[in-house]
Design a protein around this motif. Structure first.
Motif, mmCIF file in Angstrom:
data_model
loop_
_atom_site.group_PDB
_atom_site.id
_atom_site.type_symbol
_atom_site.label_atom_id
_atom_site.label_comp_id
_atom_site.label_asym_id
_atom_site.label_seq_id
_atom_site.Cartn_x
_atom_site.Cartn_y
_atom_site.Cartn_z
ATOM 1 N N SER A 52 124.827 41.677 -118.344
ATOM 2 C CA SER A 52 125.788 41.512 -117.254
ATOM 3 C C SER A 52 127.175 42.022 -117.644
ATOM 4 O O SER A 52 128.183 41.529 -117.162
ATOM 5 C CB SER A 52 125.866 40.033 -116.858
ATOM 6 O OG SER A 52 126.221 39.236 -117.972
ATOM 7 N N ASP B 281 117.932 37.843 -117.442
ATOM 8 C CA ASP B 281 119.081 38.735 -117.262
ATOM 9 C C ASP B 281 119.065 39.768 -118.388
ATOM 10 O O ASP B 281 119.120 39.409 -119.557
ATOM 11 C CB ASP B 281 120.358 37.900 -117.299
ATOM 12 C CG ASP B 281 121.616 38.755 -117.134
ATOM 13 O OD1 ASP B 281 121.483 39.973 -116.976
ATOM 14 O OD2 ASP B 281 122.713 38.173 -117.173
ATOM 15 N N ASP C 48 123.663 40.187 -109.265
ATOM 16 C CA ASP C 48 122.400 39.463 -109.478
ATOM 17 C C ASP C 48 121.951 38.694 -108.239
ATOM 18 O O ASP C 48 120.920 38.021 -108.256
ATOM 19 C CB ASP C 48 122.518 38.495 -110.660
ATOM 20 C CG ASP C 48 123.579 37.426 -110.450
ATOM 21 O OD1 ASP C 48 124.221 37.420 -109.383
ATOM 22 O OD2 ASP C 48 123.760 36.595 -111.356
#
Length: 262
Positions: free
Chosen positions: A107, A104, A114
């Protein structure tokens, strides 16, 4: 006269003894021969262990990335057959079919999504599915990839919502053959044969598969659709206006299934 009769009797006796001595003797035995013709389905695949799509330039987002002839499929079969591709991931079961996010890149933005649909991956096969005449709707992956500015469902990868390898329905895409045995006679399956006897790269037993991913700007993957082409699965359609794909590393896999036509 009596001497002549005795002579004839003697000759007959000698002939009988001679015939018995030269009679052919025959003794017969049988061997049972059994032939067991087992059905054979064989799919040979030549491909890299991992295909990488690295989007690190804005033009790649806009134009997409294509890997040409990245997988070669060769079929040999003694029975009628069907061949299809299905997108899968460890997180696909019960989730509608999403890529697995491995890394990732951030975020913080609530609009970053995602859960990327497996159907965003597009395939193209080197020649049309000649066994799909009895099918309806989009039957294979033979269409050319669409230009980056046009939305198309023609090459979107087939996936099962439950993550299984269950065969596509009559409205979904097959590479060779198709679902069911009804319809136009001989048109919904591929006959037994082999790429070893059907020479050339345009054989119905030989397929070169291209792969494309087109994120677009922003990265919403506009060509992601259900395999029958009826339902859009892009990021905006499934998550709302203003959403886009979250940057990161994602993985999934394509499973090619060769099965006897039913």
């Amino acid at each position: 006269m009596r001497k002549l009769s005795k002579l004839m009797l003697t000759l007959l006796m000698i002939a009988g003894v001679f015939g018995t001595a030269n009679a052919q003797l025959i003794d017969e035995k049988d061997v049972t021969v059994t032939m067991d013709l087992q059905p054979v389905l064989q799919l040979d695949m030549t491909t890299a262990n991992q295909l990488e799509f690295v989007f690190d330039d804005i033009n790649e987002y806009y134009a997409g990335i294509t890997n040409y002839a990245a997988t070669i499929l060769k079929v040999s079969s003694t029975v009628s057959w069907d061949l299809y591709a299905v997108g899968r991931s460890s997180g696909s079961s019960g989730s509608g079919g999403f890529w697995d996010q491995q890394i990732d890149y951030g975020s913080d933005n609530t609009n970053a999504i995602d859960q990327l649909p497996l159907s965003l991956l597009e395939l193209r096969q080197s020649q049309p599915n000649s066994g799909a005449g009895a099918a309806t709707g989009i039957s294979d992956y033979s269409a050319a990839f669409s230009p980056n500015q046009s939305v198309s469902a023609g090459n979107s990868l087939f996936t099962n919502p439950d993550g299984s390898i269950t065969a596509p329905t009559a409205a979904d895409k097959y590479i060779g053959g198709h679902a069911g045995t009804s319809g136009v006679a001989g048109d919904d399956f591929m006959p037994g044969g082999s790429y070893m006897t059907q020479t050339g790269t345009t054989s119905d037993y030989y397929y070169a598969m291209d792969y494309r991913i087109l994120p677009s700007l922003p990265a919403i993957f506009p060509n992601a659709h259900s395999a029958d082409g009826t339902t859009a699965q892009d990021i905006v359609t499934t998550n709302g206006a203003g959403t886009y794909a979250e940057p990161g590393v994602y993985t999934m896999y394509v499973q090619y299934v060769l099965l006897e036509d039913q």
